[in-house]
Design a protein around this motif. Structure first.
Motif, PDB file in Angstrom:
ATOM      1  N   ALA A 127     -17.322  -3.492 -23.664  1.00  0.00           N
ATOM      2  CA  ALA A 127     -16.041  -3.573 -24.367  1.00  0.00           C
ATOM      3  C   ALA A 127     -16.213  -3.957 -25.838  1.00  0.00           C
ATOM      4  CB  ALA A 127     -15.147  -4.581 -23.659  1.00  0.00           C
ATOM      5  N   ASP A 128     -17.190  -4.800 -26.136  1.00  0.00           N
ATOM      6  CA  ASP A 128     -17.365  -5.251 -27.526  1.00  0.00           C
ATOM      7  C   ASP A 128     -17.764  -4.101 -28.447  1.00  0.00           C
ATOM      8  OD1 ASP A 128     -19.814  -5.739 -25.759  1.00  0.00           O
ATOM      9  OD2 ASP A 128     -20.734  -5.783 -27.739  1.00  0.00           O
ATOM     10  N   GLU A 129     -18.374  -3.038 -27.905  1.00  0.00           N
ATOM     11  CA  GLU A 129     -18.752  -1.894 -28.745  1.00  0.00           C
ATOM     12  C   GLU A 129     -17.563  -1.005 -29.068  1.00  0.00           C
ATOM     13  OE1 GLU A 129     -22.112   0.453 -28.426  1.00  0.00           O
ATOM     14  OE2 GLU A 129     -23.450  -1.199 -27.901  1.00  0.00           O
ATOM     15  N   VAL A 130     -16.536  -1.075 -28.244  1.00  0.00           N
ATOM     16  CA  VAL A 130     -15.376  -0.189 -28.427  1.00  0.00           C
ATOM     17  C   VAL A 130     -14.266  -0.905 -29.191  1.00  0.00           C
ATOM     18  CG1 VAL A 130     -13.561   1.100 -27.212  1.00  0.00           C
ATOM     19  CG2 VAL A 130     -15.932   1.187 -26.394  1.00  0.00           C
ATOM     20  N   GLY A 131     -14.103  -2.202 -28.938  1.00  0.00           N
ATOM     21  CA  GLY A 131     -13.006  -2.927 -29.591  1.00  0.00           C
ATOM     22  C   GLY A 131     -11.672  -2.498 -29.017  1.00  0.00           C
ATOM     23  N   ASN A 132     -10.720  -2.202 -29.879  1.00  0.00           N
ATOM     24  CA  ASN A 132      -9.390  -1.809 -29.426  1.00  0.00           C
ATOM     25  C   ASN A 132      -9.439  -0.414 -28.790  1.00  0.00           C
ATOM     26  OD1 ASN A 132      -6.713  -1.124 -29.121  1.00  0.00           O
ATOM     27  ND2 ASN A 132      -6.077  -1.982 -31.087  1.00  0.00           N
ATOM     28  N   PRO A 133      -9.016  -0.282 -27.517  1.00  0.00           N
ATOM     29  CA  PRO A 133      -9.084   1.044 -26.871  1.00  0.00           C
ATOM     30  C   PRO A 133      -7.991   2.005 -27.329  1.00  0.00           C
ATOM     31  CG  PRO A 133      -8.142  -0.564 -25.355  1.00  0.00           C
ATOM     32  CD  PRO A 133      -8.552  -1.329 -26.590  1.00  0.00           C
ATOM     33  N   SER A 134      -7.077   1.543 -28.154  1.00  0.00           N
ATOM     34  CA  SER A 134      -6.080   2.446 -28.722  1.00  0.00           C
ATOM     35  C   SER A 134      -6.643   3.017 -30.023  1.00  0.00           C
ATOM     36  CB  SER A 134      -4.781   1.687 -29.006  1.00  0.00           C
ATOM     37  OG  SER A 134      -3.833   2.559 -29.568  1.00  0.00           O
ATOM     38  N   MET A 194     -23.361  -2.737 -26.043  1.00  0.00           N
ATOM     39  CA  MET A 194     -24.476  -2.311 -25.197  1.00  0.00           C
ATOM     40  C   MET A 194     -24.041  -1.130 -24.329  1.00  0.00           C
ATOM     41  SD  MET A 194     -26.627  -4.620 -22.440  1.00  0.00           S
ATOM     42  CE  MET A 194     -27.644  -5.457 -23.681  1.00  0.00           C
ATOM     43  N   LYS A 195     -24.962  -0.148 -24.225  1.00  0.00           N
ATOM     44  CA  LYS A 195     -24.685   1.018 -23.387  1.00  0.00           C
ATOM     45  C   LYS A 195     -25.710   1.042 -22.252  1.00  0.00           C
ATOM     46  CE  LYS A 195     -22.955   3.930 -27.184  1.00  0.00           C
ATOM     47  NZ  LYS A 195     -23.322   3.248 -28.449  1.00  0.00           N
ATOM     48  N   ILE A 196     -25.222   1.071 -21.010  1.00  0.00           N
ATOM     49  CA  ILE A 196     -26.114   1.041 -19.854  1.00  0.00           C
ATOM     50  C   ILE A 196     -25.913   2.320 -19.024  1.00  0.00           C
ATOM     51  CG2 ILE A 196     -26.669  -0.133 -17.680  1.00  0.00           C
ATOM     52  CD1 ILE A 196     -27.547  -1.794 -19.973  1.00  0.00           C
ATOM     53  N   ALA A 197     -27.011   3.032 -18.824  1.00  0.00           N
ATOM     54  CA  ALA A 197     -26.967   4.253 -18.012  1.00  0.00           C
ATOM     55  C   ALA A 197     -27.595   3.979 -16.640  1.00  0.00           C
ATOM     56  CB  ALA A 197     -27.744   5.373 -18.708  1.00  0.00           C
ATOM     57  N   ARG A 198     -27.038   4.625 -15.626  1.00  0.00           N
ATOM     58  CA  ARG A 198     -27.695   4.661 -14.309  1.00  0.00           C
ATOM     59  C   ARG A 198     -28.219   6.078 -14.152  1.00  0.00           C
ATOM     60  NH1 ARG A 198     -26.055   5.024  -8.394  1.00  0.00           N
ATOM     61  NH2 ARG A 198     -23.992   5.708  -9.077  1.00  0.00           N
ATOM     62  N   PHE A 199     -29.482   6.217 -13.814  1.00  0.00           N
ATOM     63  CA  PHE A 199     -30.052   7.558 -13.850  1.00  0.00           C
ATOM     64  C   PHE A 199     -31.150   7.744 -12.798  1.00  0.00           C
ATOM     65  CE2 PHE A 199     -34.125   6.644 -16.038  1.00  0.00           C
ATOM     66  CZ  PHE A 199     -33.863   5.384 -16.561  1.00  0.00           C
ATOM     67  N   ASP A 200     -31.485   9.020 -12.599  1.00  0.00           N
ATOM     68  CA  ASP A 200     -32.539   9.425 -11.652  1.00  0.00           C
ATOM     69  C   ASP A 200     -32.321   8.753 -10.290  1.00  0.00           C
ATOM     70  OD1 ASP A 200     -33.458  11.024 -13.646  1.00  0.00           O
ATOM     71  OD2 ASP A 200     -35.219   9.835 -14.131  1.00  0.00           O
ATOM     72  N   ALA A 216     -11.695   6.069 -19.305  1.00  0.00           N
ATOM     73  CA  ALA A 216     -11.887   5.262 -18.087  1.00  0.00           C
ATOM     74  C   ALA A 216     -12.192   3.828 -18.486  1.00  0.00           C
ATOM     75  CB  ALA A 216     -13.024   5.835 -17.250  1.00  0.00           C
ATOM     76  N   VAL A 217     -11.386   2.911 -17.980  1.00  0.00           N
ATOM     77  CA  VAL A 217     -11.566   1.476 -18.232  1.00  0.00           C
ATOM     78  C   VAL A 217     -12.280   0.875 -17.027  1.00  0.00           C
ATOM     79  CG1 VAL A 217     -10.353  -0.720 -18.577  1.00  0.00           C
ATOM     80  CG2 VAL A 217      -9.472   1.392 -19.633  1.00  0.00           C
ATOM     81  N   ILE A 218     -13.287   0.051 -17.279  1.00  0.00           N
ATOM     82  CA  ILE A 218     -14.013  -0.609 -16.191  1.00  0.00           C
ATOM     83  C   ILE A 218     -13.646  -2.086 -16.218  1.00  0.00           C
ATOM     84  CG2 ILE A 218     -16.295  -1.162 -15.270  1.00  0.00           C
ATOM     85  CD1 ILE A 218     -17.033   1.589 -16.936  1.00  0.00           C
ATOM     86  N   LYS A 269     -16.605   6.494 -29.893  1.00  0.00           N
ATOM     87  CA  LYS A 269     -17.219   5.188 -29.598  1.00  0.00           C
ATOM     88  C   LYS A 269     -17.850   5.132 -28.205  1.00  0.00           C
ATOM     89  CE  LYS A 269     -14.329   2.440 -32.685  1.00  0.00           C
ATOM     90  NZ  LYS A 269     -13.514   1.233 -32.801  1.00  0.00           N
ATOM     91  N   ILE A 270     -17.698   6.198 -27.407  1.00  0.00           N
ATOM     92  CA  ILE A 270     -18.330   6.204 -26.080  1.00  0.00           C
ATOM     93  C   ILE A 270     -19.461   7.226 -26.058  1.00  0.00           C
ATOM     94  CG2 ILE A 270     -17.988   6.598 -23.612  1.00  0.00           C
ATOM     95  CD1 ILE A 270     -15.126   5.562 -23.970  1.00  0.00           C
ATOM     96  N   GLY A 271     -19.148   8.495 -26.281  1.00  0.00           N
ATOM     97  CA  GLY A 271     -20.186   9.503 -26.280  1.00  0.00           C
ATOM     98  C   GLY A 271     -19.676  10.859 -25.850  1.00  0.00           C
ATOM     99  N   THR A 272     -20.633  11.690 -25.450  1.00  0.00           N
ATOM    100  CA  THR A 272     -20.338  13.056 -25.023  1.00  0.00           C
ATOM    101  C   THR A 272     -21.080  13.324 -23.723  1.00  0.00           C
ATOM    102  OG1 THR A 272     -20.057  13.872 -27.274  1.00  0.00           O
ATOM    103  CG2 THR A 272     -20.640  15.510 -25.618  1.00  0.00           C
TER     104      THR A 272
END
Ligand code: MN
Length: 285
Positions: A200-207, A1-7, A145-147, A274-277
């Motif tokens: 985290a589940d969308e990225v899996g292993n961060p390496s 899941m990707k959650i944006a904070r906006f406006d 960046a790890v949250i 796996k994150i974006g641009t």
């Protein structure tokens, strides 16, 4: 899941190039009163909020991501922990370039330790980096960046990945000079987080994540997180051996080689697999 904070502090589920407004799901958050806890309320409750986000997305208003103003995805992190010189080739370039090291010995991360950035330096992708010291080098540093998702105190490397809520792209903007890192990297707007929170589940292993940064289309940094000197589990374990990490705390994992200056008028484009641009403008304070 990707959650944006906006406006104006709207929250949205990212779906391709659109964002679906799911702000109504935040009504499930527990009420708080002063003094507030040292954790980000949304990140702390992210697992419980997920079904509500999905339900709200069925009827939520859709906007183009490109049309919203992206704020930092974590609104209230308690601290920003950062890893210096955590890629071998960046250590080599820092030692070779007086514009980076300023006649100071650049030590290995194992000797230097971690440092903290002021949370007041955090902005989102649509808020410009603002240069204050025109007479000095102001450099970009792209970092994974790890949250942090759960309270972490003295966790083992083996268990560390279980404490991650998600990831974002981080820019650890830096004024070069002789002062302590925490001063030179804590200017207002000098910590960019975005474009949104990726669970985290969308990225899996961060390496094994490719990272890339360009300035006005010019290639500057290109690397992969497999080349981190201290990997993500080691960083979490090490940091939590000194201080407790709280939900919403940010861990900037260090930048690879290719750091360089930016000037007002530039646009930084940062991408992590796996994150974006995200595109971040540079202006003048
Ligand atoms: Mn850095």
């Amino acid at each position: 899941m990707k959650i944006a904070r906006f406006d104006d502090n709207r929250f949205g589920l990212v779906d391709g190039d659109e964002v679906i407004d799911v702000t109504s799901a935040l009504s499930a958050l527990p009420a708080q009163s002063y003094p507030f806890p040292r954790a980000d309320l949304l990140i702390e409750n992210f697992a419980a909020l997920r079904p509500g986000f999905e339900a709200a997305a069925k009827n939520g208003a859709r906007r183009k991501l490109a049309d919203v103003k992206l704020l930092a995805p974590v609104a209230n992190p308690g601290k920003v922990v950062a890893a210096p010189v955590n890629y071998k080739k960046h250590l080599d370039e820092a030692r070779a370039d007086a514009g980076i090291h300023h006649q100071q010995q650049v030590g290995e991360i194992q000797k230097v330790g971690l440092f903290l950035k002021a949370t007041s330096s955090i902005i989102g992708a649509s808020q410009s980096v603002l240069i204050r010291h025109d007479d000095r080098r102001n450099d970009h540093e792209i970092e994974l960046a790890v949250i942090i998702g759960k309270t972490a105190n003295c966790v083992s490397k083996e268990d560390a990945l279980n404490y991650i809520a998600g990831y974002a792209i981080g820019l650890d903007m830096t004024v070069r000079g002789p002062e302590e890192r925490s001063l030179r990297k804590s200017l207002d707007t000098f910590t960019v987080l975005g474009p949104y929170f990726v669970s985290a589940d969308e990225v899996g292993n961060p390496s094994g994540l490719d990272l890339e940064l360009t300035v006005d289309g010019e290639a500057r940094q290109k690397a992969n997180t497999r080349d981190l000197v201290l990997d993500v589990p080691t960083l979490i374990s090490w940091a939590s051996s000194f201080y407790t990490l709280h939900p919403g705390d940010i861990l900037l994992t260090g930048t690879p080689e290719g750091v360089g200056p930016v000037l007002p008028g530039n646009t930084i484009r940062a991408t992590i697999a796996k994150i974006g641009t995200m595109d971040v403008k540079v202006g003048h304070a």
